[in-house]
Design an enzyme around this catalytic site. Structure first.
Site, PDB file in Angstrom:
ATOM      1  N   LYS A  43       0.735  -1.168  -0.004  1.00  0.00           N
ATOM      2  CA  LYS A  43      -0.025   0.039  -0.138  1.00  0.00           C
ATOM      3  C   LYS A  43       0.695   1.326   0.086  1.00  0.00           C
ATOM      4  O   LYS A  43       0.688   2.252  -0.708  1.00  0.00           O
ATOM      5  CB  LYS A  43      -0.745   0.050   1.239  1.00  0.00           C
ATOM      6  CG  LYS A  43      -2.051  -1.003   1.103  1.00  0.00           C
ATOM      7  CD  LYS A  43      -2.811  -1.246   2.311  1.00  0.00           C
ATOM      8  CE  LYS A  43      -3.920  -2.231   2.101  1.00  0.00           C
ATOM      9  NZ  LYS A  43      -4.654  -2.861   3.284  1.00  0.00           N
ATOM     10  N   GLN A  97      -4.945  -1.513   9.511  1.00  0.00           N
ATOM     11  CA  GLN A  97      -4.778  -2.800   8.849  1.00  0.00           C
ATOM     12  C   GLN A  97      -5.496  -3.765   9.745  1.00  0.00           C
ATOM     13  O   GLN A  97      -5.350  -3.938  10.981  1.00  0.00           O
ATOM     14  CB  GLN A  97      -3.413  -3.089   8.823  1.00  0.00           C
ATOM     15  CG  GLN A  97      -3.181  -4.266   8.023  1.00  0.00           C
ATOM     16  CD  GLN A  97      -3.675  -4.289   6.461  1.00  0.00           C
ATOM     17  OE1 GLN A  97      -3.588  -3.452   5.860  1.00  0.00           O
ATOM     18  NE2 GLN A  97      -4.359  -5.461   6.104  1.00  0.00           N
ATOM     19  N   ASP A  99     -11.390   2.724   3.974  1.00  0.00           N
ATOM     20  CA  ASP A  99     -11.704   1.260   3.860  1.00  0.00           C
ATOM     21  C   ASP A  99     -13.324   1.277   3.463  1.00  0.00           C
ATOM     22  O   ASP A  99     -13.778   0.299   3.451  1.00  0.00           O
ATOM     23  CB  ASP A  99     -11.404   0.366   5.215  1.00  0.00           C
ATOM     24  CG  ASP A  99     -10.249  -0.297   5.056  1.00  0.00           C
ATOM     25  OD1 ASP A  99      -9.952  -0.614   3.678  1.00  0.00           O
ATOM     26  OD2 ASP A  99      -9.544  -0.768   5.959  1.00  0.00           O
TER      27      ASP A  99
END
Ligand code: NAP
Length: 281
Positions: free
Chosen positions: A52, A96, A119
């Site tokens: 990422k 995460q 997200d």
């Protein structure tokens, strides 16, 4: 049969995003920023976060990774999120997953400012998506959606079957297809006859976590098949779709690897840029 090349589509999307970041820099004299919080030392999470960060840097985003040991207190993480919420240089925040057991996932998700929730897991974004309003959309279903639309721009009236009803994949995928006027069936582990449901579909999105569950004789001729699954097996990484069998019937199919996976990270970058743009209005 046409192979839907996610690697190529993701590279094209990243190139578009890089151009967009250049234009945003010229217009606003600043660039979107992505901050990722990584807790513990789980190897897959470390690899995801490294990828990422690399992709964010490639397109010109400001990117930062904040690392905590597995033993970090929940309050420390929540306080950091609150600090990032009020930091104007941070456009997107991602924690995460999975998290250590002592940290409440839902509390973490709900502490992130919905306008920085790249997200798309915050209940406000989930609600906005299902109400058809503008929202951050979870990266993997967004990637699937963009792949489908690239291949078939007009989805009006298509029959879509989504296999799996997770908050991460199946449910948001269903909303995206509904928005495109598909007739959507969402299936799960208690569905009575999954094969019969799949045989009705013009579009199948499989997000289950069972290697090669969807077989060749489950798919009607000319269906578009999107395979979200990433399953480690003795023969390597395979999807939730039996690729060799299904590719004989389907009109188009995503491979695993090289299908949905590369689009997921590209969509995270897209979400970060979109959060930045909304914050500048
Ligand atoms: P998940 O949270 O475990 O959900 C799996 C879903 O599949 C559940 O809704 C479950 O039904 C359903 N299911 C289980 N067995 C079934 C069966 N026999 N028939 C029909 N449905 C069944 O999984 P997930 O997080 O959505 O992930 C799914 C897959 O996608 C995994 O392989 C994961 O590694 C992969 N993935 C890929 C990416 C990517 O970037 N490509 C990103 C995320 C995840 P119930 O609700 O009834 O239990």
């Amino acid at each position: 049969m046409i192979l839907i090349d996610g690697k190529k589509a993701a590279a094209e999307l990243r190139a578009e995003l890089k151009q967009e970041v250049t234009e945003l820099r010229e217009k606003h004299n600043k660039v979107p920023g992505l901050t990722v919080i990584l807790i513990g030392d789980l190897t897959p999470s470390q690899i995801y976060v490294r990828n990422k960060e690399k992709s964010a840097n490639e397109v010109g985003l400001k990117s930062e990774v904040i690392k905590y040991p597995e033993s970090v207190e929940e309050k420390t993480v929540l306080d950091k999120i609150k600090e990032l919420n009020s930091d104007e240089t941070v456009s997107g925040i991602l924690v995460q997953l999975p998290l250590p057991k002592h940290i409440n996932k839902q509390k973490v998700i709900e502490t992130i400012d919905p306008s920085k929730d790249v997200d798309g897991f915050h209940p406000m974004n989930v609600g906005n998506l299902s109400s058809g309003y503008e929202s951050s959309v979870p990266c993997t279903p967004l990637g699937c959606y963009l792949l489908i639309k690239k291949f078939e721009p007009n989805l009006n009236g298509k029959k879509a079957v989504v296999v799996g009803r997770s908050n991460l994949n199946g449910k948001p995928m269903t909303q995206l297809l509904l928005k495109e006027n598909c007739t959507v069936t969402i299936t799960h582990s208690k569905t009575k006859d999954l094969k019969a449901e799949c045989l009705e579909a013009d579009i199948i999105v499989a997000a289950v976590g069972i290697p090669e569950l969807v077989r060749g004789d489950w798919v009607k001729k000319d269906a578009i098949v999107i395979d979200v699954g990433i399953n480690k097996t003795d023969k390597g990484i395979v999807g939730d779709v039996h690729f060799d069998e299904v590719s004989k019937n389907a009109k188009a199919i995503t491979p695993v690897p090289g299908g949905v996976g590369p689009m997921t990270i590209a969509c995270l970058l897209k979400n970060t840029i979109d959060c930045f743009k909304r914050s500048q209005i």
